[in-house]
Motif scaffolding. Structure first.
Motif, PDB file in Angstrom:
ATOM      1  N   ARG A 191       0.840  -1.210   0.000  1.00  0.00           N
ATOM      2  CA  ARG A 191       0.000   0.000   0.000  1.00  0.00           C
ATOM      3  C   ARG A 191       0.872   1.255   0.000  1.00  0.00           C
ATOM      4  N   ALA A 192       1.929   1.243   0.807  1.00  0.00           N
ATOM      5  CA  ALA A 192       2.818   2.407   0.887  1.00  0.00           C
ATOM      6  C   ALA A 192       3.488   2.682  -0.446  1.00  0.00           C
ATOM      7  N   SER A 193       3.920   1.630  -1.140  1.00  0.00           N
ATOM      8  CA  SER A 193       4.570   1.826  -2.433  1.00  0.00           C
ATOM      9  C   SER A 193       3.607   2.436  -3.441  1.00  0.00           C
ATOM     10  N   ILE A 194       2.400   1.896  -3.510  1.00  0.00           N
ATOM     11  CA  ILE A 194       1.406   2.417  -4.449  1.00  0.00           C
ATOM     12  C   ILE A 194       1.110   3.885  -4.157  1.00  0.00           C
ATOM     13  N   GLU A 195       0.929   4.203  -2.886  1.00  0.00           N
ATOM     14  CA  GLU A 195       0.595   5.577  -2.519  1.00  0.00           C
ATOM     15  C   GLU A 195       1.790   6.517  -2.684  1.00  0.00           C
ATOM     16  N   GLN A 196       2.996   6.001  -2.490  1.00  0.00           N
ATOM     17  CA  GLN A 196       4.200   6.809  -2.692  1.00  0.00           C
ATOM     18  C   GLN A 196       4.257   7.373  -4.110  1.00  0.00           C
ATOM     19  N   TRP A 197       3.795   6.548  -5.064  1.00  0.00           N
ATOM     20  CA  TRP A 197       3.848   6.955  -6.471  1.00  0.00           C
ATOM     21  C   TRP A 197       2.567   7.645  -6.935  1.00  0.00           C
ATOM     22  N   GLY A 198       1.684   7.936  -6.007  1.00  0.00           N
ATOM     23  CA  GLY A 198       0.483   8.691  -6.352  1.00  0.00           C
ATOM     24  C   GLY A 198      -0.702   7.835  -6.725  1.00  0.00           C
ATOM     25  N   GLY A 199      -0.632   6.538  -6.496  1.00  0.00           N
ATOM     26  CA  GLY A 199      -1.745   5.650  -6.795  1.00  0.00           C
ATOM     27  C   GLY A 199      -2.635   5.426  -5.590  1.00  0.00           C
ATOM     28  N   GLU A 200      -3.733   4.775  -5.839  1.00  0.00           N
ATOM     29  CA  GLU A 200      -4.674   4.412  -4.773  1.00  0.00           C
ATOM     30  C   GLU A 200      -4.959   2.930  -4.902  1.00  0.00           C
ATOM     31  N   ILE A 201      -4.779   2.208  -3.827  1.00  0.00           N
ATOM     32  CA  ILE A 201      -4.939   0.754  -3.896  1.00  0.00           C
ATOM     33  C   ILE A 201      -6.408   0.405  -4.121  1.00  0.00           C
ATOM     34  N   PRO A 202      -6.697  -0.409  -5.131  1.00  0.00           N
ATOM     35  CA  PRO A 202      -8.105  -0.721  -5.417  1.00  0.00           C
ATOM     36  C   PRO A 202      -8.692  -1.681  -4.394  1.00  0.00           C
ATOM     37  N   GLU A 203      -9.976  -1.586  -4.225  1.00  0.00           N
ATOM     38  CA  GLU A 203     -10.670  -2.494  -3.314  1.00  0.00           C
ATOM     39  C   GLU A 203     -10.499  -3.931  -3.804  1.00  0.00           C
ATOM     40  N   GLY A 204     -10.196  -4.819  -2.889  1.00  0.00           N
ATOM     41  CA  GLY A 204     -10.034  -6.225  -3.226  1.00  0.00           C
ATOM     42  C   GLY A 204      -8.677  -6.580  -3.800  1.00  0.00           C
ATOM     43  N   TYR A 205      -7.734  -5.643  -3.794  1.00  0.00           N
ATOM     44  CA  TYR A 205      -6.408  -5.894  -4.365  1.00  0.00           C
ATOM     45  C   TYR A 205      -5.772  -7.144  -3.764  1.00  0.00           C
ATOM     46  N   PHE A 206      -5.830  -7.271  -2.452  1.00  0.00           N
ATOM     47  CA  PHE A 206      -5.154  -8.383  -1.782  1.00  0.00           C
ATOM     48  C   PHE A 206      -5.965  -9.683  -1.834  1.00  0.00           C
ATOM     49  N   ASN A 207      -7.186  -9.612  -2.355  1.00  0.00           N
ATOM     50  CA  ASN A 207      -7.958 -10.837  -2.578  1.00  0.00           C
ATOM     51  C   ASN A 207      -7.539 -11.556  -3.857  1.00  0.00           C
ATOM     52  N   ASN A 208      -6.826 -10.844  -4.694  1.00  0.00           N
ATOM     53  CA  ASN A 208      -6.284 -11.442  -5.913  1.00  0.00           C
ATOM     54  C   ASN A 208      -5.203 -12.444  -5.509  1.00  0.00           C
ATOM     55  N   PRO A 209      -5.351 -13.718  -5.839  1.00  0.00           N
ATOM     56  CA  PRO A 209      -4.398 -14.725  -5.347  1.00  0.00           C
ATOM     57  C   PRO A 209      -2.958 -14.508  -5.810  1.00  0.00           C
ATOM     58  N   VAL A 210      -2.750 -13.772  -6.901  1.00  0.00           N
ATOM     59  CA  VAL A 210      -1.369 -13.534  -7.345  1.00  0.00           C
ATOM     60  C   VAL A 210      -0.803 -12.243  -6.772  1.00  0.00           C
ATOM     61  N   ALA A 211      -1.629 -11.445  -6.112  1.00  0.00           N
ATOM     62  CA  ALA A 211      -1.156 -10.195  -5.510  1.00  0.00           C
ATOM     63  C   ALA A 211      -1.138 -10.255  -3.987  1.00  0.00           C
ATOM     64  N   GLY A 212      -2.054 -11.021  -3.399  1.00  0.00           N
ATOM     65  CA  GLY A 212      -2.111 -11.120  -1.951  1.00  0.00           C
ATOM     66  C   GLY A 212      -0.944 -11.906  -1.382  1.00  0.00           C
ATOM     67  N   TYR A 213      -0.743 -11.787  -0.100  1.00  0.00           N
ATOM     68  CA  TYR A 213       0.369 -12.486   0.557  1.00  0.00           C
ATOM     69  C   TYR A 213       0.078 -13.976   0.625  1.00  0.00           C
ATOM     70  N   ASP A 214       1.045 -14.789   0.191  1.00  0.00           N
ATOM     71  CA  ASP A 214       0.846 -16.239   0.160  1.00  0.00           C
ATOM     72  C   ASP A 214       1.791 -16.981   1.112  1.00  0.00           C
ATOM     73  N   GLY A 215       2.441 -16.234   2.015  1.00  0.00           N
ATOM     74  CA  GLY A 215       3.302 -16.869   3.009  1.00  0.00           C
ATOM     75  C   GLY A 215       4.721 -17.119   2.559  1.00  0.00           C
ATOM     76  N   THR A 216       5.074 -16.718   1.342  1.00  0.00           N
ATOM     77  CA  THR A 216       6.400 -17.032   0.816  1.00  0.00           C
ATOM     78  C   THR A 216       7.289 -15.802   0.755  1.00  0.00           C
TER      79      THR A 216
END
Length: 474
Positions: free
Chosen positions: A368-393
């Motif tokens: 979230r900090a990286s996206i906002e640092q560059w002027g973006g806004e994190i979309p709703e459900g971003y971390f629900n995306n299985p390739v974007a959310g944290y997977d423990g690795t």
């Protein structure tokens, strides 16, 4: 700042940094007495501007392509194909030693005046520069560097372990020195980094100090001769003693206006996109995440974002997307260290079981900090995306960290050499036996000007080749 003093600070040490790790002012036909007119505040903004600007340029001219973010296709036997010239590190050697000399002069002036906050700020800036130098070259002069006034013209190269220990101790000392009830009184309009006019700014400098210390300690986890784990745990478990970045407003991002003397690192923004294509790795990863950094980092080609394979053997047909020219246009923020990086450091430490933190929260805070640092806004459900959310690795953490380190000197390269992650593709135009360099070669001029100590460093390192692993590398 008086113009005459600024000229000495900005121009008077350049040759010295290149030839012997800080030749004294007297050897450069400057008038050393003129510096007696300076106070420690006179040094601060020139150091911040020139170091952050140079570090941005090194990402743009080296890390950007080497690490597969973009392809510079004017020729196909360059950095993007992992061919690195023997002189690639020369500018880093000369520039960082130039500004180390100024930072040391700043510290001496502060000591004379009993200004502890300026002493601490100088130690932080010196630590930042020495960390880049030792992580890029290996053994470098530290103890005897920039001591020409003591007739130490041919500095000995310190060993890597000693340098990292010294950096960590200097940052520990700076953390203690910072007085949040004070300020930086000679910078009456505030410094370029934190606009420091009161204790709030000093606290931000203190957070930068400790966040930088965690960056260095993370490397040292791979070094058996140093107990980095205990130091890390002490810092994380006593945040009141070791405050670190807590938001993007704390991050070490040097804001420049683009108006002289705060000009953008590139004189011509068109050079940023000329003969350049964004890579498939960059474009496809951000597409798969539905990531708002995609349009911030990449320009559309017609109606889509199109990447080319990095290190290709045959140039693809058609046109690819180019980097977004807005990244090179001021006003802009030049990163020395971001809050996003700090949170992803914490995520890695938790993932490895070194500290007791919620790794998922740290990961999401970092993204979230990286996206906002560059002027973006994190979309709703971003971390629900299985390739974007944290997977423990660790792989997922390091992939996000790759993007969080945009335009931050060599940090993508350093992190890849530390972990082997993320798994950037090796183009089919790169020879099978060609590997990403582990370090820079020493400037060839050292063989003429400091041959004895150069040869000793070469023997200590096991040679002066690009392939030699440093003590913290996998």
């Amino acid at each position: 700042m008086k113009k005459s003093i600024r000229n000495i600070l900005l121009g008077g040490i350049f040759i010295g940094g290149l030839f012997s790790a800080c030749t004294p002012f007297e050897k450069l036909n400057t008038d050393p007495t003129r510096l007696n007119e300076a106070n420690p505040g006179s040094f601060l903004d020139p150091i911040l501007y020139n170091v952050s600007s140079f570090s941005w340029k090194r990402f743009n001219n080296y890390t950007y392509e080497l690490m597969g973010n973009i392809i510079s296709y004017r020729n196909t036997n360059d950095i993007g194909w992992w061919y690195v010239s023997d002189s690639e590190g020369d500018g880093s050697w000369s520039t960082y030693y130039q500004w180390l000399a100024n930072a040391k002069a700043m510290e001496k002036e502060a000591e004379k005046l009993g200004e502890v906050n300026y002493q601490a700020v100088s130690k932080v800036l010196q630590s930042y520069m020495f960390d880049v130098l030792v992580s890029a070259f290996g053994d470098v002069p530290m103890e005897e560097a920039c001591r020409g006034d003591e007739q130490l013209y041919y500095p000995v190269f310190d060993k890597q372990l000693a340098i990292y220990k010294n950096i960590l101790q200097e940052l520990e000392t700076a953390n203690i020195l910072f007085d949040v009830s004070g300020s930086l009184k000679y910078n009456t309009s505030g410094d370029m980094l934190y606009k420091t006019v009161d204790g709030e700014g000093i606290l931000k400098w203190k957070k930068f100090c400790n966040s930088l210390r965690l960056r260095v300690l993370l490397k040292m986890l791979n070094v058996a001769e140093y107990d980095a784990r205990s130091e890390i745990q002490k810092m994380i478990n006593t945040p009141e003693m070791y405050p670190v970045f807590e938001s993007n407003s704390d991050a070490a991002l040097v804001e420049i206006s683009g108006v002289y003397p705060q000009e953008a690192p590139l004189n011509r923004a068109n050079d940023f996109t000329s003969y350049r294509a964004c890579s498939e790795f960059l474009v496809n990863t951000l597409k798969s995440w539905n990531d708002p950094r995609l349009p911030l980092f990449v320009s559309k080609q017609k109606d889509d974002y199109i990447g080319w394979p990095a290190g290709f053997a045959i140039q693809p047909a058609g046109k690819a997307s180019t980097p977004n020219k807005a990244l090179a246009v001021a006003p802009m923020k030049l990163p020395l260290m971001s809050y996003a990086e700090l949170e992803l450091i914490k995520a890695e430490l938790a993932q490895k079981g070194i500290v007791t933190l919620d790794e998922r929260i740290a990961y999401e805070n970092g993204v979230r900090a990286s996206i906002e640092q560059w002027g973006g806004e994190i979309p709703e459900g971003y971390f629900n995306n299985p390739v974007a959310g944290y997977d423990g690795t660790l792989e997922r953490i390091m992939l996000q960290k790759y993007f969080a380190l945009y335009f931050c000197d060599y940090q993508q390269w350093f992190e890849y050499n530390r972990t082997g992650l993320p798994a950037i593709p090796k183009g089919d135009g790169i020879p099978k036996d060609q590997e990403i360099p582990r370090r820079f070669k020493y400037p060839s001029v050292l063989q003429r000007t400091n041959m004895k100590n150069y040869q000793a460093a070469k023997e200590s390192m096991g040679g002066d080749d690009l392939t030699i692993k440093l003590i913290w590398q996998q």
